[in-house]
Design a protein around this motif. Structure first.
Motif, mmCIF file in Angstrom:
data_model
loop_
_atom_site.group_PDB
_atom_site.id
_atom_site.type_symbol
_atom_site.label_atom_id
_atom_site.label_comp_id
_atom_site.label_asym_id
_atom_site.label_seq_id
_atom_site.Cartn_x
_atom_site.Cartn_y
_atom_site.Cartn_z
ATOM 1 N N ILE A 1 0.865 -1.178 0.000
ATOM 2 C CA ILE A 1 0.000 0.000 0.000
ATOM 3 C C ILE A 1 0.906 1.233 0.000
ATOM 4 O O ILE A 1 1.730 1.387 0.909
ATOM 5 N N ASP B 1 1.342 -4.388 11.221
ATOM 6 C CA ASP B 1 0.043 -4.159 11.857
ATOM 7 C C ASP B 1 -0.107 -5.122 13.029
ATOM 8 O O ASP B 1 -0.218 -6.333 12.845
ATOM 9 N N ASP C 1 -2.774 3.500 13.508
ATOM 10 C CA ASP C 1 -3.346 2.434 12.683
ATOM 11 C C ASP C 1 -2.631 2.408 11.333
ATOM 12 O O ASP C 1 -1.817 3.278 11.031
ATOM 13 N N ASP D 1 -3.855 2.887 8.322
ATOM 14 C CA ASP D 1 -4.233 4.008 7.465
ATOM 15 C C ASP D 1 -3.363 5.232 7.738
ATOM 16 O O ASP D 1 -2.931 5.926 6.814
ATOM 17 N N HIS D 2 -3.110 5.505 9.000
ATOM 18 C CA HIS D 2 -2.245 6.632 9.372
ATOM 19 C C HIS D 2 -0.831 6.410 8.849
ATOM 20 O O HIS D 2 -0.207 7.314 8.301
ATOM 21 N N GLY E 1 -0.829 6.614 5.021
ATOM 22 C CA GLY E 1 -1.193 7.973 4.656
ATOM 23 C C GLY E 1 -0.024 8.918 4.830
ATOM 24 O O GLY E 1 0.213 9.801 4.014
#
Length: 114
Positions: free
Chosen positions: A8, A47, A102, A104-105, A108
């Motif tokens: 990602i 994660d 998390d 996403d953070h 991002g």
């Protein structure tokens, strides 16, 4: 050891789908991480959102993975549950390994930087 990976935003995101990272699974964790991190990606985000318990062997396994990645590929952690976060703070590993709330953070932040 239930680990799976995805790419990602230029990050290799590895999900640990276990509730414990302890002496019973530390060697399998390191072996599986070695396999997964063979994929070329400049960033590695682990994660830990499903991990509720981390002992000294699990912590040692995290340090081993971090060292194996070397200086060019930084290990970052995401989604720490309270006990795991406490262990990292008590051992001051939070000053060595970047921690994100998390995944996403984490990814991002990479998108914003890159």
């Amino acid at each position: 050891m239930n680990l799976y990976a995805e790419i990602i935003n230029d990050a290799l995101v590895i999900h640990l789908a276990e509730d414990r990272l302890d002496a019973a699974g530390a060697i399998r964790f390191k072996d599986r991480m070695r396999e997964l991190t063979e994929q070329p990606a400049p960033h590695v985000v682990l994660d830990l959102s499903q991990v509720a318990f981390l002992d000294s062997s699990g912590l040692g396994a995290l340090v081993s993975v971090m060292k194996e990645l070397g200086p060019r590929r930084r290990l970052e952690l995401a989604g720490l549950r309270p006990h795991v976060e406490k262990v990292l703070h008590l051992t001051r590993m939070n000053t060595v390994i970047r921690i994100h709330p998390d995944v996403d953070h984490a990814v991002g932040r990479l998108r914003d930087v890159g």
